[in-house]
Design an enzyme around this catalytic site. Sequence first.
Site, PDB file in Angstrom:
ATOM      1  CB  CYS A  58      71.458 -35.672  66.543  1.00  0.00           C
ATOM      2  SG  CYS A  58      71.648 -34.263  65.831  1.00  0.00           S
ATOM      3  N   GLY A  59      72.953 -34.343  69.220  1.00  0.00           N
ATOM      4  CA  GLY A  59      73.294 -33.035  70.123  1.00  0.00           C
ATOM      5  C   GLY A  59      72.969 -31.746  69.141  1.00  0.00           C
ATOM      6  CG  HIS A  60      75.242 -30.619  66.226  1.00  0.00           C
ATOM      7  ND1 HIS A  60      75.722 -29.503  66.723  1.00  0.00           N
ATOM      8  CD2 HIS A  60      75.839 -31.496  65.578  1.00  0.00           C
ATOM      9  CE1 HIS A  60      77.251 -30.048  66.544  1.00  0.00           C
ATOM     10  NE2 HIS A  60      77.040 -30.958  66.013  1.00  0.00           N
ATOM     11  CB  CYS A  61      68.656 -33.024  66.540  1.00  0.00           C
ATOM     12  SG  CYS A  61      69.597 -33.726  65.093  1.00  0.00           S
TER      13      CYS A  61
END
Length: 506
Positions: A58-61
Amino acid sequence: MEARFWSGMLVIAVALMALLNVSAAEEGEKVLTLDHSNFSEIVSKHDFIVVEFYAPWCGHCKSLAPEYEKAASILSSHETPIALAKVDANEEANKELATLFQIQGFPTIKILRNGGKSIQDYNGPREADGIVEYLKKQVGPASAEIRSVEDAASLIDEKNVFIVGVFPKFSGEEYDNFMTLAEKLRSDYSFGHTLDAKLLPRGELVNKPTLRLLKPFDELFVDFQDFQVDAMEKFIGEATIPILTIWNDDPANHPYINKFFDSPNAKAMLFVNFSKEQDLFQPKYNEVAALYKGKGISFMLGDVDVTQNAFQYFGLKGDQAPLLIIQNAEGQKYLKANIEPSQIAPWVKEYMDGLVKPFIRSEPVPQANNEPVKVVVRDSLEDTVFNSAKNVLLEFYAPWCGHCKELAPILDEVAIFFEKDPDVIIAKFDATANDVPSETFDVQGFPTLYFRSSSGNLLQYEGDRTKEDIIEFIQKNLDKPAQSTSVTSEAGESDSINAEPIRDEL
Ligand SMILES: *[C@@H]1O[C@H](CO)[C@@H](O)[C@H](O)[C@H]1NC(C)=O
Ligand SMILES: *[C@@H]1O[C@H](CO)[C@@H](O)[C@H](O)[C@H]1NC(C)=O
């Protein structure tokens, strides 16, 4: 209760420092790594612990990780150290935990109090300093006393909602209920209490217990005097939704955008170019929003320059802006591209009167469709799957989904296996670029596989995603008379559809 809380914190603080030292020595990380084997044990030892549920893809993570680590490091030396932890919710063994905490997207951060007995959503910022400030407030008292104009000025942030209880004395049922409410909603809003309404920046004097909600939009403050906890909670929920939510790059607006998307209402979203057109559209749109307040529809005005992901999510094109899209509670979409300010009110009225036809999204029907696995779009779904009198295995996928990428070569092999059989079609449907008819297919994650036999029997494929099992399933179900399945969805095996909701872009 207060005293017990603080002595509890002290005990925990000591235990925590020991823990932090161990993990710091081991891996130089301040964020604790938890998993199914030690989650309960570690959490039960903390009066206050913050847990991030993440997925490695997950990019936001990934963008949160260094900020979260930095915050953990700062907070570890706070007077009452605050523990930050993380759980890889994508890990098979941890999926039960993710289900328990109802994790719908990544990252999701929870605040656990009293050894995990009380759980709240983390609704704070995603950069280190913001995380630190927010969490420091979360460990202190849920409501701060306002004794002076200076107290009021330092506590009340003009850009956010602030809730104050005004009381003749700090006791009695109203006061107690207010404190219960503050404890319950403290991760969502800031609370204060005072004996003197004169100290507050807005609102009149009151001579009986009053809940005053200060907000940076619309009427700027509202008073409420029913001190039942449920009534206050409902009031706050309604009073904190602006008539018009603004989606631009101002982080102060982000909580309202989240509320907008979390609301069960129909959602009207007008996307315009703020640097050119905001002043042209906002007054007219605001009038419409005010007109329909409380009628089951919420309004948002978004800047095309910062809402690219929403465009992608809805499958829209930049040249359709100024664009008004309404999504109703059932997920149906209604669209008016290249709208002019004077058309907003009549079009919304038409929608409210049920006169606008839903917009169904489809990619163009591919001209050449020569690969073993056929491409089906919304406009060819009817012909290929329902009216073809063939046996069709249909994969609903998303281009970003890892499990789908793993399945692709396997489906190719399955398609090649059936190539000689003109009555079997193996097909795929990009569910991010085409609307899924939700009355027929229940697509909760990717990939989702359905099989429709030529006689019309529709089954969801829940078996292992191997060539052998899929072929066996198709051979077994080809042209068979109707049979029912009762299989539970293995959400764990799929990438959640909500894995990266658009609001995570914030
Ligand atoms: C929990 O267990 C995992 C391995 O199972 C380990 O990597 C992690 O460091 C443990 N966490 C703590 C805080 O002890
Ligand atoms: C919005 O307008 C500005 C100024 O005219 C322009 O530079 C920008 O590219 C526009 N943005 C979009 C997404 O069209």
